[in-house]
Write an enzyme that holds these catalytic residues in place. Structure first.
Site, PDB file in Angstrom:
ATOM      1  N   ASN A   8       1.044  -1.329   0.333  1.00 47.52           N
ATOM      2  CA  ASN A   8      -0.417   0.050  -0.256  1.00 47.52           C
ATOM      3  C   ASN A   8       0.999   1.604   0.250  1.00 47.52           C
ATOM      4  O   ASN A   8       1.669   1.514   1.032  1.00 47.52           O
ATOM      5  CB  ASN A   8      -0.725  -0.185   1.229  1.00 47.52           C
ATOM      6  N   TRP A   9       0.985   1.882  -1.206  1.00 42.16           N
ATOM      7  CA  TRP A   9       1.799   3.262  -0.967  1.00 42.16           C
ATOM      8  C   TRP A   9       1.232   4.455  -0.736  1.00 42.16           C
ATOM      9  O   TRP A   9       1.854   5.139  -0.578  1.00 42.16           O
ATOM     10  CB  TRP A   9       1.886   3.355  -2.310  1.00 42.16           C
ATOM     11  N   LYS A  10       0.064   3.756  -0.103  1.00 39.35           N
ATOM     12  CA  LYS A  10      -0.439   5.265   0.665  1.00 39.35           C
ATOM     13  C   LYS A  10      -0.494   6.719  -0.440  1.00 39.35           C
ATOM     14  O   LYS A  10      -0.635   6.841  -1.809  1.00 39.35           O
ATOM     15  CB  LYS A  10       0.358   5.347   2.000  1.00 39.35           C
ATOM     16  N   HIS A  98      -9.990   1.421   4.891  1.00 35.17           N
ATOM     17  CA  HIS A  98      -8.265   1.817   6.166  1.00 35.17           C
ATOM     18  C   HIS A  98      -8.832   2.529   6.779  1.00 35.17           C
ATOM     19  O   HIS A  98      -9.003   3.315   6.917  1.00 35.17           O
ATOM     20  CB  HIS A  98      -6.857   2.336   4.619  1.00 35.17           C
ATOM     21  N   GLU A 100      -6.595   5.064   7.972  1.00 38.30           N
ATOM     22  CA  GLU A 100      -6.757   6.024   7.826  1.00 38.30           C
ATOM     23  C   GLU A 100      -7.855   6.852   6.659  1.00 38.30           C
ATOM     24  O   GLU A 100      -7.722   7.713   7.243  1.00 38.30           O
ATOM     25  CB  GLU A 100      -4.742   6.527   6.938  1.00 38.30           C
ATOM     26  N   GLU A 169      -5.486  -4.510  10.745  1.00 36.51           N
ATOM     27  CA  GLU A 169      -4.425  -3.800  10.562  1.00 36.51           C
ATOM     28  C   GLU A 169      -4.794  -2.871  12.094  1.00 36.51           C
ATOM     29  O   GLU A 169      -5.046  -1.978  12.651  1.00 36.51           O
ATOM     30  CB  GLU A 169      -4.591  -2.502   9.247  1.00 36.51           C
ATOM     31  N   GLY A 175       2.144   2.238  10.857  1.00 44.46           N
ATOM     32  CA  GLY A 175       3.821   3.223  10.987  1.00 44.46           C
ATOM     33  C   GLY A 175       4.238   3.544  12.018  1.00 44.46           C
ATOM     34  O   GLY A 175       5.212   4.580  12.254  1.00 44.46           O
ATOM     35  N   SER A 213       3.490  -1.833  10.404  1.00 48.60           N
ATOM     36  CA  SER A 213       4.525  -2.932  10.631  1.00 48.60           C
ATOM     37  C   SER A 213       5.246  -3.806  10.194  1.00 48.60           C
ATOM     38  O   SER A 213       6.356  -4.245  10.798  1.00 48.60           O
ATOM     39  CB  SER A 213       4.914  -1.936  12.112  1.00 48.60           C
ATOM     40  N   GLY A 234       3.074  -0.829   4.306  1.00 48.54           N
ATOM     41  CA  GLY A 234       3.323   0.503   3.728  1.00 48.54           C
ATOM     42  C   GLY A 234       4.215   0.531   3.156  1.00 48.54           C
ATOM     43  O   GLY A 234       4.866   0.924   2.493  1.00 48.54           O
ATOM     44  N   GLY A 235       4.829   1.458   4.395  1.00 50.66           N
ATOM     45  CA  GLY A 235       6.531   2.008   4.468  1.00 50.66           C
ATOM     46  C   GLY A 235       7.474   0.844   4.067  1.00 50.66           C
ATOM     47  O   GLY A 235       7.963   1.248   2.865  1.00 50.66           O
TER      48      GLY A 235
END
Ligand code: 13P
Length: 252
Positions: A8-10, A98, A100, A169, A175, A213, A234-235
């Site tokens: 997930n590049w966000k 998600h 966010e 999640e 993150g 994470s 993500g990251g």
């Protein structure tokens, strides 16, 4: 069932950065047929990713997804992107619900369920995210929260629920570099599995990913759990070396 490793590049990337990331991924993706791999990119870059897939042969197995979809089919909804448009752009997946989006865009369980239905309606696999906040976890409400979030999706989608992917999640793990222990994550996955089992005979088709994470170091232990069928990353999905290591961890 093959594991699914989804990035997930966000809201990250640029034409130049995406191109170099995808070329670096292509180098490492050869013969990686043992698990399914996907990237969920900002919608404005879907065309770029699809065109790179056409020119770089090793990217062919990479599934492409979006990060959100409108619950509406079409019409006067400025700024929204419909499921049919995502299908038009070759999306196989779309992330819905998600944390966010739940947090910053006030998405409710009901809206997430409607978005899930919109994706299923055109044959795109929704990756439905559930997860508790730190406060909810500390108050002992983890199970209750994830079950409530998934129940809304089950309620609105009936037997079609067998076509979704679930992503657990925990919000406090996203993150932050913190993760639940593999056993703690597994116990929530087992709760979700049982809920799916009660909803459909086809529950064994539904993959339950872990996200929050996940990285090159902790992926193996998480992915070794019996009810963890992949990861939503993500990251670490923005760094080709790390993402490839997670993909490799899913092969064993
Ligand atoms: P991180 O891997 O950066 O914690 O993000 C997880 C996530 O939110 C994936 O959807």
């Amino acid at each position: 069932m093959k594991k699914l490793i989804a990035g997930n590049w966000k809201m990250n990337g640029s034409l130049a950065a995406n191109e170099s990331l995808l070329h670096a991924l292509a180098e490492g993706l050869a013969d990686e047929a043992a698990s399914e791999i996907a990237i969920c990119v900002p919608a404005v870059y879907l065309a770029q990713v699809q065109s790179l897939k056409k020119t770089v042969a090793r990217l062919a197995p990479l599934g492409v997804g979006a990060q959100d979809v409108s619950a509406q089919l079409e019409g006067a909804y400025t700024g929204e992107i419909s499921a049919r448009m995502l299908l038009d752009m070759g999306c196989r997946y779309v992330i819905v619900g998600h944390s966010e989006r739940r947090q910053y865009h006030a998405e409710t369980d009901v809206l997430v369920a409607e978005k899930t239905r919109a994706a299923l309606g055109v044959g795109i696999t929704p990756i439905v995210c559930v997860g508790e906040t730190l406060m909810e976890r500390e108050a002992g409400y983890t199970e209750e929260v994830v079950k409530r979030q998934l129940a809304a999706v089950v309620h609105a989608n009936g037997h079609c629920i067998s076509e979704i992917v679930v992503a657990y999640e925990p919000v406090w793990a996203i993150g932050t570099g913190k993760t639940p222990s593999p056993e703690d994550a597994q116990s929530v996955h087992a709760v979700l599995r049982a809920q799916l089992k009660a909803a459909t005979d086809q529950f064994s088709r539904v993959r339950i990913l872990y996200g929050g994470s996940m990285n090159a170091t902790n992926a193996s232990a998480l992915l070794a759990q019996p009810d963890i069928d992949g990861g939503l990353i993500g990251g670490a999905s923005l760094k080709s070396v790390d993402f490839l290591k997670i993909i490799a961890a899913a092969q064993v």
